[in-house]
Design an enzyme around this catalytic site. Structure first.
Site, PDB file in Angstrom:
ATOM      1  CB  SER A   1     -23.710 -18.833 -11.150  1.00  0.00           C
ATOM      2  OG  SER A   1     -24.992 -18.536 -10.623  1.00  0.00           O
TER       3      SER A   1
ATOM      4  CD1 TRP B   1     -30.183 -15.612 -14.085  1.00  0.00           C
ATOM      5  CD2 TRP B   1     -31.931 -15.696 -15.454  1.00  0.00           C
ATOM      6  NE1 TRP B   1     -29.696 -15.923 -15.319  1.00  0.00           N
ATOM      7  CE2 TRP B   1     -30.767 -15.982 -16.197  1.00  0.00           C
ATOM      8  CE3 TRP B   1     -33.161 -15.687 -16.117  1.00  0.00           C
ATOM      9  CZ2 TRP B   1     -30.785 -16.254 -17.558  1.00  0.00           C
ATOM     10  CZ3 TRP B   1     -33.185 -15.945 -17.470  1.00  0.00           C
ATOM     11  CH2 TRP B   1     -32.005 -16.236 -18.177  1.00  0.00           C
TER      12      TRP B   1
ATOM     13  CG  ASP C   1     -35.063 -20.701 -11.732  1.00  0.00           C
ATOM     14  OD1 ASP C   1     -35.409 -21.370 -10.738  1.00  0.00           O
ATOM     15  OD2 ASP C   1     -35.832 -19.950 -12.366  1.00  0.00           O
ATOM     16  CD  GLU C   2     -26.814 -18.352 -13.790  1.00  0.00           C
ATOM     17  OE1 GLU C   2     -27.043 -17.769 -14.859  1.00  0.00           O
ATOM     18  OE2 GLU C   2     -26.214 -17.818 -12.842  1.00  0.00           O
ATOM     19  CG  LEU C   3     -27.338 -22.964  -6.805  1.00  0.00           C
ATOM     20  CD1 LEU C   3     -25.832 -23.051  -7.007  1.00  0.00           C
ATOM     21  CD2 LEU C   3     -27.673 -22.336  -5.450  1.00  0.00           C
TER      22      LEU C   3
END
Length: 539
Positions: free
Chosen positions: A18, A82, A85-87
């Site tokens: 990420s 993004w 949200d990924e985290l």
């Protein structure tokens, strides 16, 4: 809640990365990915994934199907909704699936991440504009949690290259925590590998060396591979050089070029670089003497392969060299003591049956009504893993009647794969050593050592030295004063003699009762007057 074992079973990727592309993609990240791939670490990177307004199902799946998540926190990481949200998804997976998360604070202070302060905090506040309170709270909580995970801070490293190398080594160690199933079907191998690791742990030298010795087909390479896979994460660099005797055949008068080519191969595999050129024999030591490396030299059969590379001065402190060979004399010449040479053991009778059944039936026990036949084939293979594998694979899927029909062929002739493997050791013998081998295979297996010496004392076979050479090369073994030879090696020796001529009377020995009987029938009248001096008989 999913268990860690269930997660590992469904993982497609080693690592999920990420990151904020604008900060690191062309620089730091590209070097990380290159290092990962050089060490066989498979990363998932969402470079080519179409980014929408939120993390979609495909990306959620990729996160959950990765064994490790690396969060590369850079100055502008929080400028991307993004990434945030990924985290959130990564931290959820850490909580629910016990996924391992590793953090890298790249040119950013961990406290700024935790409290959303400094430039990092400013970027975060801009991203929060027009977001719901629930979304902002989820982001803050994820940042607080990830900042609390001990990780890598680039400010603590003088060299990014060192940071990346340490990260890759760490990842390899983490991935090794998940048991490998590559060797699950190799019955009894773990016990043997445990014994080898004990031998290594007892050594106090800066560079540890162990020799794995035994006959062809007994599983030396398999054991070395299991050992390699278990200990390689502890090393910065490692390589497994397979089948050295097959890949580096010596040509008379060209040792120097062969040694250079050998060093080039070694360095290319250790550093995962193609086209490395070594111009002198000091090239490899110069590159390796300050590195902690693991090197496996598999199937060594000549001294020249050891005299350079197995020199402990080549490698840095903490390095390890593992050597597999059929020739114990090479290990002794290297200076290895008895507690540094592991004599590869044959499987027990029960283990041998399990090995055969795995290849014949796909399970560790015989199918119904096949037990007697399975035991007979196991005995024919002489508990040699190679023979058990080849015979089991050959019989797989056959009916009981087909097994019975196949047994006479298995008793009378060797499978070509088994023979070609066993014959490699025979082919390197001198002519006198080959002749002594054939004498034992056809006549003297199971005889007392003194009896063999007495019978052959007037021959020109140099029996004392020859027996020692055959024992060193794992072609015979001495047990309680007797000369013993594996049943498959005996069979090979008899077949070598049979191929000397289509006419039995022109062979060195007659070993089959029918041939001996025919010989007597054809020569009854001349028998006592004209026996060919080259012919011997086995009764």
């Amino acid at each position: 809640m999913a268990s860690s074992s269930s997660v590992s079973c469904s993982c497609l990727y080693d690592v999920f990365l990420s990151f904020r592309g604008d900060d690191v993609r062309k620089g730091f990240l590209s070097h990380v990915v290159k290092e990962f791939k050089s060490k066989g670490i498979s990363p998932f990177i969402d470079n080519e994934m179409e980014r929408g307004k939120s993390v979609g199902p495909a990306l959620e799946k990729a996160i959950r199907q990765s064994r490790v998540a690396i969060v590369l926190l850079s100055r502008n990481y929080a400028s991307s909704s993004w990434c945030l949200d990924e985290l959130v998804e990564i931290m959820k997976c850490r909580e629910e699936d016990k996924q391992r998360v590793i953090t890298i604070f790249y040119q950013v202070d961990p406290s700024d991440v935790r409290h959303q302060g400094g430039d990092f905090g400013k970027a975060f506040e801009k991203t929060c504009v027009e977001k719901t309170e629930n979304v902002k709270q989820a982001w803050r909580q994820a940042l607080k949690e990830v900042a609390g995970i001990a990780g890598y801070a680039s400010s603590n490293w003088e060299s990014e290259a060192d940071l990346i190398n340490d990260l890759a080594t760490n990842i390899m160690g983490v991935l090794a925590l998940t048991p490998s199933h590559d060797f699950h079907d190799f019955v009894g191998i773990e016990d043997r590998v445990t014994e080898m690791k004990t031998m290594l742990s007892l050594q106090k030298k800066d560079v540890k060396v162990i020799g794995i010795w035994g006959p062809a087909g007994i599983g030396k390479t398999t054991a070395a591979r299991v050992l390699y896979d278990q200990v390689s994460p502890e090393f910065q660099f490692s390589t497994f050089l397979e089948n050295i005797k097959g890949c580096f055949k010596r040509s008379f008068g060209n040792d120097h070029q062969l040694k250079l080519r050998f060093q080039e191969k070694l360095l290319s595999q250790i550093f995962n670089q193609k086209d490395i050129v070594v111009r002198h024999l000091g090239g490899a030591p110069q590159k390796l003497n300050d590195q902690k490396v693991l090197v496996v030299l598999d199937e060594v059969d000549s001294w020249w392969q050891l005299e350079e590379v197995a020199n402990r001065a080549w490698f840095g402190r903490g390095s390890m060299v593992i050597i597999t060979t059929e020739d114990r004399k090479l290990l002794k010449a290297l200076g290895l003591e008895a507690n540094q040479i592991y004599k590869m053991k044959f499987p027990t009778t029960d283990e041998a049956l399990q090995i055969l059944c795995l290849y014949a039936f796909g399970q560790k026990f015989p199918n119904y009504d096949f037990e007697t036949l399975a035991w007979e084939v196991t005995e024919l293979a002489g508990n040699l893993p190679l023979g058990l594998r080849v015979m089991g694979s050959y019989l797989r899927g056959m009916s009981k009647k087909e097994w019975i029909d196949a047994l006479p062929s298995l008793r009378s002739s060797l499978d070509s794969e088994i023979e070609s493997t066993l014959k490699l050791s025979y082919n390197v013998l001198s002519n006198k050593e080959k002749s002594l081998f054939l004498h034992i295979a056809c006549f003297f297996a199971g005889f007392k050592v003194d009896r063999v010496k007495s019978i052959l004392e007037k021959s020109d076979l140099n029996v004392n030295h020859g027996l020692q050479t055959l024992a060193y090369r794992s072609l015979i073994y001495r047990e309680n004063g007797y000369v013993e030879m594996h049943s498959l090696l005996q069979q090979m020796g008899k077949e070598i003699v049979c191929r000397q001529s289509v006419e039995p009377r022109k062979r060195q020995f007659l070993t089959k009762a029918t041939e001996i009987s025919d010989f007597f029938d054809e020569n009854t009248k001349l028998f006592f007057f004209n026996i060919p001096s080259s012919v011997s008989f086995v009764f």
